[in-house]
Design an enzyme around this catalytic site. Structure first.
Site, short mmCIF file in Angstrom:
data_model
loop_
_atom_site.label_atom_id
_atom_site.label_comp_id
_atom_site.label_asym_id
_atom_site.label_seq_id
_atom_site.Cartn_x
_atom_site.Cartn_y
_atom_site.Cartn_z
N PRO A 11 0.73 -1.70 -0.22
CA PRO A 11 0.25 0.04 -0.27
C PRO A 11 0.59 1.45 -0.02
O PRO A 11 1.72 1.66 0.83
CB PRO A 11 -0.98 0.35 1.27
CG PRO A 11 -0.46 -1.20 2.14
CD PRO A 11 0.10 -1.98 1.06
N ASN A 12 0.68 2.23 -0.82
CA ASN A 12 1.29 3.54 -0.91
C ASN A 12 1.91 3.18 -1.40
O ASN A 12 2.52 4.58 -1.60
CB ASN A 12 1.36 4.36 0.38
CG ASN A 12 0.02 4.60 0.92
OD1 ASN A 12 -1.39 4.82 0.82
ND2 ASN A 12 -0.51 4.44 2.47
N ARG A 19 4.50 10.65 -2.63
CA ARG A 19 4.34 11.18 -1.03
C ARG A 19 5.10 11.07 -0.46
O ARG A 19 6.21 10.80 0.20
CB ARG A 19 3.93 9.75 -1.35
CG ARG A 19 3.04 9.39 0.91
CD ARG A 19 2.52 7.55 0.89
NE ARG A 19 2.80 7.69 2.26
CZ ARG A 19 3.02 6.69 2.42
NH1 ARG A 19 3.88 5.48 1.87
NH2 ARG A 19 3.13 6.40 3.54
N TYR A 24 10.40 9.38 1.28
CA TYR A 24 10.82 8.43 -0.34
C TYR A 24 11.96 8.75 -1.27
O TYR A 24 11.65 8.00 -1.97
CB TYR A 24 8.98 7.79 -0.18
CG TYR A 24 8.82 7.31 1.08
CD1 TYR A 24 8.99 5.50 1.67
CD2 TYR A 24 7.40 8.04 1.64
CE1 TYR A 24 8.36 5.26 2.75
CE2 TYR A 24 6.92 7.05 2.90
CZ TYR A 24 7.58 5.85 3.23
OH TYR A 24 6.62 5.77 4.35
N ASN A 75 8.02 -5.10 -0.11
CA ASN A 75 8.50 -4.08 0.70
C ASN A 75 7.12 -4.23 0.90
O ASN A 75 5.96 -3.66 0.22
CB ASN A 75 8.60 -3.06 -0.18
CG ASN A 75 8.70 -2.10 0.69
OD1 ASN A 75 7.58 -1.44 1.87
ND2 ASN A 75 9.38 -0.96 0.40
N ALA A 78 3.00 -0.46 5.04
CA ALA A 78 2.41 -0.70 6.40
C ALA A 78 2.19 -1.91 6.57
O ALA A 78 1.98 -2.30 7.78
CB ALA A 78 0.75 -0.13 6.29
N HIS A 81 3.63 -3.87 9.30
CA HIS A 81 3.18 -4.25 10.91
C HIS A 81 1.94 -4.93 11.36
O HIS A 81 1.56 -4.60 12.96
CB HIS A 81 3.66 -2.49 11.17
CG HIS A 81 4.61 -2.24 10.65
ND1 HIS A 81 6.37 -2.07 10.64
CD2 HIS A 81 4.89 -1.47 9.58
CE1 HIS A 81 6.70 -1.56 9.85
NE2 HIS A 81 6.17 -0.95 9.47
N ASP A 88 1.89 -15.91 6.71
CA ASP A 88 1.75 -17.17 6.66
C ASP A 88 2.38 -17.67 4.87
O ASP A 88 2.69 -18.00 4.83
CB ASP A 88 0.19 -16.70 6.74
CG ASP A 88 0.25 -17.20 8.19
OD1 ASP A 88 1.28 -17.45 9.63
OD2 ASP A 88 -1.23 -17.11 8.99
N GLU A 99 13.16 -8.44 3.01
CA GLU A 99 12.37 -7.75 2.90
C GLU A 99 12.42 -6.09 2.52
O GLU A 99 13.97 -6.06 3.67
CB GLU A 99 11.75 -8.11 4.35
CG GLU A 99 10.29 -6.88 4.99
CD GLU A 99 9.70 -6.72 5.60
OE1 GLU A 99 8.52 -7.45 6.20
OE2 GLU A 99 9.88 -6.04 6.82
N HIS A 101 12.89 -1.86 2.99
CA HIS A 101 12.09 -1.32 3.28
C HIS A 101 12.94 0.49 2.84
O HIS A 101 13.92 0.37 3.58
CB HIS A 101 12.13 -0.41 4.37
CG HIS A 101 11.17 -1.41 5.29
ND1 HIS A 101 9.43 -2.27 5.42
CD2 HIS A 101 11.60 -3.26 6.10
CE1 HIS A 101 9.65 -2.34 6.11
NE2 HIS A 101 10.06 -3.67 6.47
N ILE A 102 12.28 2.02 2.24
CA ILE A 102 13.30 2.10 1.88
C ILE A 102 13.36 3.23 2.90
O ILE A 102 14.52 3.85 2.75
CB ILE A 102 12.30 3.12 1.10
CG1 ILE A 102 11.66 3.00 -0.15
CG2 ILE A 102 12.57 4.74 0.90
CD1 ILE A 102 10.63 3.35 -1.36
N SER A 103 12.58 3.79 3.69
CA SER A 103 13.24 4.37 5.16
C SER A 103 14.10 3.39 6.15
O SER A 103 13.64 2.40 6.29
CB SER A 103 12.22 5.28 5.65
OG SER A 103 10.71 4.01 6.19
N ARG A 108 11.62 5.86 12.82
CA ARG A 108 10.21 6.22 12.91
C ARG A 108 9.06 6.29 14.28
O ARG A 108 9.97 5.41 14.95
CB ARG A 108 9.81 6.07 11.24
CG ARG A 108 11.03 6.15 10.04
CD ARG A 108 10.50 5.53 9.27
NE ARG A 108 8.93 6.82 8.35
CZ ARG A 108 8.14 6.41 8.15
NH1 ARG A 108 8.46 4.92 6.54
NH2 ARG A 108 6.39 7.27 7.99
N ARG A 112 6.29 1.21 13.60
CA ARG A 112 7.00 1.21 12.89
C ARG A 112 8.13 0.14 12.97
O ARG A 112 8.69 -0.40 12.27
CB ARG A 112 7.18 1.21 11.95
CG ARG A 112 6.28 2.89 10.93
CD ARG A 112 6.83 3.79 10.33
NE ARG A 112 5.89 4.71 9.82
CZ ARG A 112 4.86 4.06 9.34
NH1 ARG A 112 4.90 3.10 8.44
NH2 ARG A 112 3.84 6.03 9.56
#
Length: 142
Positions: A11-12, A19, A24, A75, A78, A81, A88, A99, A101-103, A108, A112
């Site tokens: 998402p996003n 954004r 990002y 990635n 949200a 978390h 699963d 996995e 994560h850009i940030s 944060r 997170r």
């Protein structure tokens, strides 16, 4: 034989470049996909998928597993978390996953700091910006 690697964004992430560019960056998801294709042309067959819908992502993980992909870069945004379903799905896919994560999720908000999905992955890259995707693909190619 060239390895097949699925790259899944949650998402996003379709809003990259628009954004919160201070977090990002200004590169769009399409630009990132083109950069990855150019970098790994002839070395990996990359397939990209993005959805804001958890169930669609679960289905795509299964589809990549059924199509005998060699690995996943994920990635989940949200959902990282919150989603036991994605955890699963990764465990059931029996594919090595990284996995991304850009940030830096540990710099944060407190919520997170916990990833429900990372324990189902071979590794996790956090805070390297878009370079994390490139590092993840390089890892899966070894």
């Amino acid at each position: 034989m060239m390895k097949k690697i699925g790259i899944i964004n949650g998402p996003n992430l379709d809003r990259l470049g628009k954004r919160e560019p201070e977090i990002y960056g200004s590169t769009t998801l399409d630009q990132l996909a083109r950069q990855l294709q150019a970098e790994f042309d002839g070395k990996a067959a990359l397939e990209f998928f993005q959805s804001n819908i958890e169930g669609e992502i679960v289905g795509k993980i299964a589809a990549f597993a059924d199509a005998k992909f060699d690995g996943l870069v994920v990635n989940f945004g949200a959902y990282t978390h919150t989603s036991v379903a994605l955890r699963d799905a990764l465990l059931g896919a029996h594919l090595p996953a990284v996995e991304v994560h850009i940030s830096n999720i540990y710099k944060r908000e407190e919520f997170r700091h916990t990833s429900l999905t990372a324990p189902a992955c071979a590794g996790m890259i956090s805070g390297l910006g878009l370079e994390g995707y490139f590092a993840a693909v390089r890892f899966l190619l070894k």
